[in-house]
Design an enzyme around this catalytic site. Structure first.
Site, PDB file in Angstrom:
ATOM      1  N   MET A  29      -5.724 -44.020 -47.282  1.00 10.64           N
ATOM      2  CA  MET A  29      -6.919 -44.706 -47.799  1.00 10.64           C
ATOM      3  C   MET A  29      -6.652 -45.193 -49.216  1.00 10.64           C
ATOM      4  O   MET A  29      -6.106 -44.437 -50.038  1.00 10.64           O
ATOM      5  CB  MET A  29      -8.101 -43.738 -47.808  1.00 10.64           C
ATOM      6  CG  MET A  29      -8.394 -43.120 -46.455  1.00 10.64           C
ATOM      7  SD  MET A  29      -9.885 -42.131 -46.526  1.00 10.64           S
ATOM      8  CE  MET A  29      -9.902 -41.411 -44.881  1.00 10.64           C
ATOM      9  N   ASP A  67      -4.078 -40.298 -42.182  1.00  8.29           N
ATOM     10  CA  ASP A  67      -4.977 -41.304 -42.747  1.00  8.29           C
ATOM     11  C   ASP A  67      -4.501 -41.709 -44.135  1.00  8.29           C
ATOM     12  O   ASP A  67      -4.231 -40.856 -44.981  1.00  8.29           O
ATOM     13  CB  ASP A  67      -6.392 -40.726 -42.842  1.00  8.29           C
ATOM     14  CG  ASP A  67      -7.033 -40.592 -41.478  1.00  8.29           C
ATOM     15  OD1 ASP A  67      -7.052 -41.582 -40.735  1.00  8.29           O
ATOM     16  OD2 ASP A  67      -7.504 -39.486 -41.153  1.00  8.29           O
ATOM     17  N   HIS A  90      -1.785 -37.874 -36.631  1.00  6.53           N
ATOM     18  CA  HIS A  90      -2.562 -38.993 -37.172  1.00  6.53           C
ATOM     19  C   HIS A  90      -2.697 -38.752 -38.672  1.00  6.53           C
ATOM     20  O   HIS A  90      -3.303 -37.773 -39.104  1.00  6.53           O
ATOM     21  CB  HIS A  90      -3.925 -38.996 -36.471  1.00  6.53           C
ATOM     22  CG  HIS A  90      -4.851 -40.084 -36.878  1.00  6.53           C
ATOM     23  ND1 HIS A  90      -5.079 -41.201 -36.100  1.00  6.53           N
ATOM     24  CD2 HIS A  90      -5.645 -40.235 -37.966  1.00  6.53           C
ATOM     25  CE1 HIS A  90      -5.971 -41.986 -36.689  1.00  6.53           C
ATOM     26  NE2 HIS A  90      -6.331 -41.418 -37.832  1.00  6.53           N
ATOM     27  N   SER A 102      -5.883 -35.074 -36.970  1.00  4.88           N
ATOM     28  CA  SER A 102      -6.026 -35.800 -38.229  1.00  4.88           C
ATOM     29  C   SER A 102      -5.654 -34.865 -39.369  1.00  4.88           C
ATOM     30  O   SER A 102      -6.369 -33.897 -39.648  1.00  4.88           O
ATOM     31  CB  SER A 102      -7.476 -36.255 -38.400  1.00  4.88           C
ATOM     32  OG  SER A 102      -7.650 -36.712 -39.721  1.00  4.88           O
ATOM     33  N   MET A 123     -12.522 -47.088 -34.182  1.00  5.58           N
ATOM     34  CA  MET A 123     -13.241 -46.192 -35.104  1.00  5.58           C
ATOM     35  C   MET A 123     -14.628 -45.909 -34.532  1.00  5.58           C
ATOM     36  O   MET A 123     -15.382 -46.843 -34.238  1.00  5.58           O
ATOM     37  CB  MET A 123     -13.388 -46.836 -36.484  1.00  5.58           C
ATOM     38  CG  MET A 123     -12.101 -47.005 -37.267  1.00  5.58           C
ATOM     39  SD  MET A 123     -11.143 -45.487 -37.463  1.00  5.58           S
ATOM     40  CE  MET A 123     -12.323 -44.413 -38.274  1.00  5.58           C
ATOM     41  N   GLY A 173     -10.257 -33.673 -35.091  1.00  4.64           N
ATOM     42  CA  GLY A 173     -10.672 -33.492 -36.479  1.00  4.64           C
ATOM     43  C   GLY A 173     -11.576 -32.305 -36.662  1.00  4.64           C
ATOM     44  O   GLY A 173     -11.424 -31.251 -36.021  1.00  4.64           O
ATOM     45  N   GLY A 196     -13.328 -43.599 -43.669  1.00  4.57           N
ATOM     46  CA  GLY A 196     -13.363 -43.120 -45.048  1.00  4.57           C
ATOM     47  C   GLY A 196     -13.512 -41.611 -45.177  1.00  4.57           C
ATOM     48  O   GLY A 196     -12.968 -41.024 -46.104  1.00  4.57           O
ATOM     49  N   PHE A 197     -14.237 -41.007 -44.240  1.00  2.00           N
ATOM     50  CA  PHE A 197     -14.506 -39.578 -44.385  1.00  2.00           C
ATOM     51  C   PHE A 197     -14.514 -38.884 -43.032  1.00  2.00           C
ATOM     52  O   PHE A 197     -14.912 -39.474 -42.023  1.00  2.00           O
ATOM     53  CB  PHE A 197     -15.875 -39.351 -45.044  1.00  2.00           C
ATOM     54  CG  PHE A 197     -15.972 -39.983 -46.401  1.00  2.00           C
ATOM     55  CD1 PHE A 197     -15.481 -39.326 -47.524  1.00  2.00           C
ATOM     56  CD2 PHE A 197     -16.515 -41.255 -46.545  1.00  2.00           C
ATOM     57  CE1 PHE A 197     -15.542 -39.928 -48.774  1.00  2.00           C
ATOM     58  CE2 PHE A 197     -16.577 -41.864 -47.793  1.00  2.00           C
ATOM     59  CZ  PHE A 197     -16.095 -41.200 -48.907  1.00  2.00           C
ATOM     60  N   GLY A 203     -16.012 -35.746 -40.643  1.00  2.00           N
ATOM     61  CA  GLY A 203     -17.258 -34.984 -40.517  1.00  2.00           C
ATOM     62  C   GLY A 203     -18.507 -35.825 -40.282  1.00  2.00           C
ATOM     63  O   GLY A 203     -19.611 -35.299 -40.329  1.00  2.00           O
ATOM     64  N   HIS A 258      -2.498 -44.307 -39.946  1.00  2.00           N
ATOM     65  CA  HIS A 258      -3.736 -45.086 -39.846  1.00  2.00           C
ATOM     66  C   HIS A 258      -4.002 -45.632 -41.248  1.00  2.00           C
ATOM     67  O   HIS A 258      -4.485 -44.922 -42.124  1.00  2.00           O
ATOM     68  CB  HIS A 258      -4.869 -44.168 -39.359  1.00  2.00           C
ATOM     69  CG  HIS A 258      -6.203 -44.838 -39.318  1.00  2.00           C
ATOM     70  ND1 HIS A 258      -7.395 -44.153 -39.247  1.00  2.00           N
ATOM     71  CD2 HIS A 258      -6.541 -46.152 -39.335  1.00  2.00           C
ATOM     72  CE1 HIS A 258      -8.408 -45.006 -39.226  1.00  2.00           C
ATOM     73  NE2 HIS A 258      -7.915 -46.224 -39.294  1.00  2.00           N
ATOM     74  N   MET A 287      -5.794 -47.479 -43.804  1.00  2.00           N
ATOM     75  CA  MET A 287      -7.085 -48.056 -44.208  1.00  2.00           C
ATOM     76  C   MET A 287      -6.895 -48.621 -45.607  1.00  2.00           C
ATOM     77  O   MET A 287      -7.342 -48.044 -46.613  1.00  2.00           O
ATOM     78  CB  MET A 287      -8.168 -46.966 -44.181  1.00  2.00           C
ATOM     79  CG  MET A 287      -8.540 -46.540 -42.767  1.00  2.00           C
ATOM     80  SD  MET A 287      -9.417 -44.955 -42.732  1.00  2.00           S
ATOM     81  CE  MET A 287      -8.014 -43.844 -42.641  1.00  2.00           C
ATOM     82  N   ASP A 313     -11.318 -42.512 -32.929  1.00  2.00           N
ATOM     83  CA  ASP A 313     -11.179 -41.805 -34.209  1.00  2.00           C
ATOM     84  C   ASP A 313     -12.530 -41.627 -34.908  1.00  2.00           C
ATOM     85  O   ASP A 313     -13.142 -42.603 -35.337  1.00  2.00           O
ATOM     86  CB  ASP A 313     -10.223 -42.610 -35.106  1.00  2.00           C
ATOM     87  CG  ASP A 313      -9.910 -41.907 -36.417  1.00  2.00           C
ATOM     88  OD1 ASP A 313     -10.259 -40.722 -36.557  1.00  2.00           O
ATOM     89  OD2 ASP A 313      -9.320 -42.554 -37.287  1.00  2.00           O
ATOM     90  N   GLY A 314     -12.945 -40.370 -35.039  1.00  2.00           N
ATOM     91  CA  GLY A 314     -14.090 -40.048 -35.885  1.00  2.00           C
ATOM     92  C   GLY A 314     -15.258 -39.388 -35.177  1.00  2.00           C
ATOM     93  O   GLY A 314     -15.800 -39.934 -34.223  1.00  2.00           O
ATOM     94  N   GLY A 315     -15.606 -38.196 -35.622  1.00  2.56           N
ATOM     95  CA  GLY A 315     -16.814 -37.522 -35.134  1.00  2.56           C
ATOM     96  C   GLY A 315     -16.730 -37.012 -33.713  1.00  2.56           C
ATOM     97  O   GLY A 315     -17.761 -36.756 -33.083  1.00  2.56           O
TER      98      GLY A 315
HETATM   99  C1  DX5 Z   1     -11.899 -41.263 -40.980  1.00  5.22           C
HETATM  100  C2  DX5 Z   1     -10.534 -40.925 -40.463  1.00  5.22           C
HETATM  101  C3  DX5 Z   1     -10.467 -39.901 -39.395  1.00  5.22           C
HETATM  102  C4  DX5 Z   1     -11.072 -38.569 -39.708  1.00  5.22           C
HETATM  103  C5  DX5 Z   1     -11.540 -37.936 -38.435  1.00  5.22           C
HETATM  104  O1  DX5 Z   1     -11.847 -42.440 -41.718  1.00  5.22           O
HETATM  105  O2  DX5 Z   1      -9.896 -42.087 -39.973  1.00  5.22           O
HETATM  106  O3  DX5 Z   1      -9.139 -39.766 -38.909  1.00  5.22           O
HETATM  107  O4  DX5 Z   1     -10.228 -37.674 -40.343  1.00  5.22           O
HETATM  108  O5  DX5 Z   1     -12.819 -37.621 -38.597  1.00  5.22           O
HETATM  109  P1  DX5 Z   1     -13.492 -36.344 -37.922  1.00  5.22           P
HETATM  110  O6  DX5 Z   1     -12.949 -35.143 -38.637  1.00  5.22           O
HETATM  111  O7  DX5 Z   1     -14.941 -36.556 -38.194  1.00  5.22           O
HETATM  112  O8  DX5 Z   1     -13.177 -36.352 -36.484  1.00  5.22           O
HETATM  113 ZN    ZN Z   2      -7.988 -41.973 -38.943  1.00 10.94          ZN
END
Ligand code: DX5
Ligand code: ZN
Length: 221
Positions: free
Chosen positions: A36, A34, A32, A7, A136, A194, A141-142, A144, A65, A67, A172-174
């Site tokens: 937004m 993002d 990837h 990401s 997701m 990420g 949105g963020f 971490g 991606h 959003m 995707d995410g965490g």
């Molecule tokens: C969040 C994004 C992710 C993000 C990944 O909306 O779509 O791609 O950067 O998140 P982490 O860094 O938490 O894996």
């Molecule tokens: Zn993403």
């Protein structure tokens, strides 16, 4: 063996070029990126000039991606910028089939993302029209945030629904290294790399990449 899509939101914005160079050499399934809009999600990320620069530097495919509300307004522009895949959110359109056709006509691969609250059943016949699904595992949105634990069942259900279709699952995410191993074992193809995997504070990307590969070695893939 890659199984990761870094990401670029997690990259140091002042060293984005170097980061892409490093990942070009290490190898990734895709980049990837993002996007937004500050409305669908409460944050802003990557405008047209940055996306073009990423596409020019990337030696692996670029997966946008998106959003953003009204994704249909941006398809041709993203193709012009050099993106390979346009991943829209199912929650942002009433006409996903038309949108997939528009994305293919523009020369990109269509993919669809689902927020955590959207069940995989909502995809229905759309699985015959997309090349990938991004699940997701945090509210978008963020970077971490904490991975939502119900995702493992969701990945396994989607894998069953996909059956023999050539549709990839991205999560995707965490995701940390152990979560990545479990996601891959449940039938996911690619995890977004990420904050907790490829871009860990105080560690170099090659070192992070090596520990990621060690951790996922034993996943049933
Ligand atoms: C969040 C994004 C992710 C993000 C990944 O909306 O779509 O791609 O950067 O998140 P982490 O860094 O938490 O894996
Ligand atoms: Zn993403």
């Amino acid at each position: 063996m890659y199984h990761t899509s870094p990401s670029l939101l997690c990259a140091d914005p002042l060293r984005l070029g170097e980061t892409i160079e490093t990942l070009n050499i290490l190898g990734v399934d895709w980049f990837h990126i993002d996007v937004m809009d500050g409305s669908f999600v409460p944050n802003f990320a990557f405008g047209a000039d940055a996306i073009r620069a990423v596409c020019q530097a990337a030696k692996h495919p670029v997966y946008a991606h998106v959003m953003a509300l009204n994704p249909q307004n941006h398809v041709e522009a993203f193709a012009q910028l050099g993106c390979n895949t346009f991943c829209f959110h199912l929650e942002t359109t009433h006409n996903p089939f038309r949108l997939c056709q528009q994305i293919r006509a523009a020369g990109m691969k269509p993919a669809v993302a689902l927020n955590p609250a959207t069940g995989v059943e909502a995809l229905g016949n759309l699985l015959d029209y997309v090349d990938a699904v991004t699940l997701m595992s945090v509210e978008p949105g963020f970077s971490g945030q904490s991975f939502l634990p119900f995702m493992y069942d969701k990945i396994a259900s989607l894998r069953r629904m996909i059956g023999e279709r050539p549709v990839l699952i991205e999560v995707d995410g965490g995701v940390d290294n152990e979560i990545a191993r479990r996601c891959l074992s449940c039938g996911c193809d690619v995890v977004v790399g990420g904050y907790f995997t490829l871009f860990q504070k105080g560690k170099s990307i090659p070192a992070c990449y090596q520990s990621f590969n060690e951790a996922i070695k034993e996943a049933a893939i």
